[in-house]
Motif scaffolding. Sequence first.
Motif, mmCIF file in Angstrom:
data_model
loop_
_atom_site.group_PDB
_atom_site.id
_atom_site.type_symbol
_atom_site.label_atom_id
_atom_site.label_comp_id
_atom_site.label_asym_id
_atom_site.label_seq_id
_atom_site.Cartn_x
_atom_site.Cartn_y
_atom_site.Cartn_z
ATOM 1 N N ARG A 10 23.468 29.680 81.285
ATOM 2 C CA ARG A 10 24.109 31.182 82.072
ATOM 3 C C ARG A 10 23.309 31.724 83.175
ATOM 4 O O ARG A 10 23.597 32.183 84.085
ATOM 5 N N GLU A 11 21.822 31.672 82.953
ATOM 6 C CA GLU A 11 20.885 32.168 83.958
ATOM 7 C C GLU A 11 20.822 31.238 85.055
ATOM 8 O O GLU A 11 20.995 31.911 86.101
ATOM 9 N N GLN A 12 21.266 29.805 84.961
ATOM 10 C CA GLN A 12 21.142 28.894 85.899
ATOM 11 C C GLN A 12 22.550 29.023 86.907
ATOM 12 O O GLN A 12 22.421 29.262 88.066
ATOM 13 N N ASP A 13 23.543 29.186 86.032
ATOM 14 C CA ASP A 13 24.739 29.359 86.807
ATOM 15 C C ASP A 13 24.871 30.953 87.412
ATOM 16 O O ASP A 13 25.931 31.309 87.922
ATOM 17 N N GLY A 14 23.989 31.774 87.214
ATOM 18 C CA GLY A 14 24.138 33.076 87.599
ATOM 19 C C GLY A 14 24.989 34.056 86.804
ATOM 20 O O GLY A 14 24.901 35.339 87.145
ATOM 21 N N SER A 15 25.502 33.577 85.774
ATOM 22 C CA SER A 15 26.154 34.686 85.172
ATOM 23 C C SER A 15 25.260 35.508 84.064
ATOM 24 O O SER A 15 25.882 36.146 83.350
ATOM 25 N N GLN A 61 21.931 37.908 84.182
ATOM 26 C CA GLN A 61 20.727 38.260 85.040
ATOM 27 C C GLN A 61 19.493 39.056 84.028
ATOM 28 O O GLN A 61 20.019 40.089 83.449
ATOM 29 N N GLN A 103 22.845 38.287 75.328
ATOM 30 C CA GLN A 103 23.156 38.562 76.625
ATOM 31 C C GLN A 103 23.367 39.835 76.903
ATOM 32 O O GLN A 103 22.784 40.628 77.791
#
Length: 424
Positions: A113-118, A120, A421
């Motif tokens: 999720r960090e890689q696909d930007g969802s 932070q 998250q």
Amino acid sequence: MNTVNNLMTAIEDTGRDERRGGYSRPVYSSAELDLREWFTIEAQQRGLAVEQDHNGILWAWWDMPDDGRSLEQTRRGALVTGSHLDSVPGGGAFDGPLGVASALAAVDVLKSREQDGSLQRNRALAVAVFPEEEGSRFGVACLGSRLLAGAIEPEKALSLRDADGNTFADIARANGLNPDLMGRDEQVLARIGDFVELHVEQGRGLNTEEFTDHAGRGPAVAVASSILGHGRWRFSISGQGNHAGTTLMSDRADPMVAAAQLVLAVRKTAAAQSDARATIGRVEPVPGGTNVIASRVDVWMDVRHPDDAVTAMLVEKIHGQAQKVAALEGCTVQLTEESYSGTVHFDSALQRSLEQSTARTVPGAPVLATGAGHDAGVLAASVPTGMLFVRNPSGISHSPEEYVEDDDARLGVDALVDALQDLL
Ligand code: HGY
Ligand code: MN
Ligand code: MN
């Protein structure tokens, strides 16, 4: 990357106990060391930096990107999850390892999720593995987290002995630790902003009629509210060791007879006190020969109740009963408190956050009190802690029959991911 079920399958043969059934993974035994190795490799494969602190706790760090601050600064107030890898004798596969495997599986999802930007991230995340949570080898539960939090004097911890007479100091030293550095660790505690432990549910809280939907199965996940106060005491009953054949029945001072009456008295006294639980699960006669009248019998008792004063009153009552049955048998009895943890109510803000995130993932997830102790309970005195429970269809635990279905384990990871998250 492995899912939680693959991770659990990878360790399903580690520490199997052929005699008792289930698993026996005492702290620093070859089985538990193998599990530490498994954890270290799985964490490093995920790019986590694995370190062991002075108290033998493993920390697998998902650090923040370099932003000019020192590593120590970026780790202060981190989000921590994890559990333990040691077991009770003949224990189940899930008590402890499910929380560790779920944390690793959750890191997989959070990293993607960090890689696909969802996602932070505002803080570092660590997966922690606490040693001797069960207290099966050295007699004090949550020994690692107690040392970290200063809930046990290092001198007392270091002098604890296992069944073979090894001191915790010797075993710790043999595993690369320096006993002189053990004890409350402010620097490590300062790194824990919140601690969230996922654990197999060890009761029927997720399977009562109240939570069962049309499919006959309740929600798979619950949020913890509190941990029952609990302690461990040892009765040493001394009599006259003697020959089983030459000693007349009228000439005996047999501590085993007093121990048997004590077991019944414990059941009767606890059953008469609502919300109380008292158990004698370990009786050790000395010398323990079939044709020998024991000279001494050690009897360990576990007592739990929401109100610490009631627990103390129950122990006192049972102590009086022990003295009576011992005297009737011409024996003496000595009582020693081995450990005690008062009732813990988890951090309300963190619990609310867990309720909100879990409501998204597992609608209807209830809030449950638990009768089982956990490292999250010990750390609660020093940092905000919270717990998630994953359905165990039978509710049976500390037994080979402890079980979690694959789908529920995956749902547990989904709930942990969303919980982490929100907190990251
Ligand atoms: O004993 C307990 O409640 C925990 O499983 N150590
Ligand atoms: Mn346990
Ligand atoms: Mn546990």
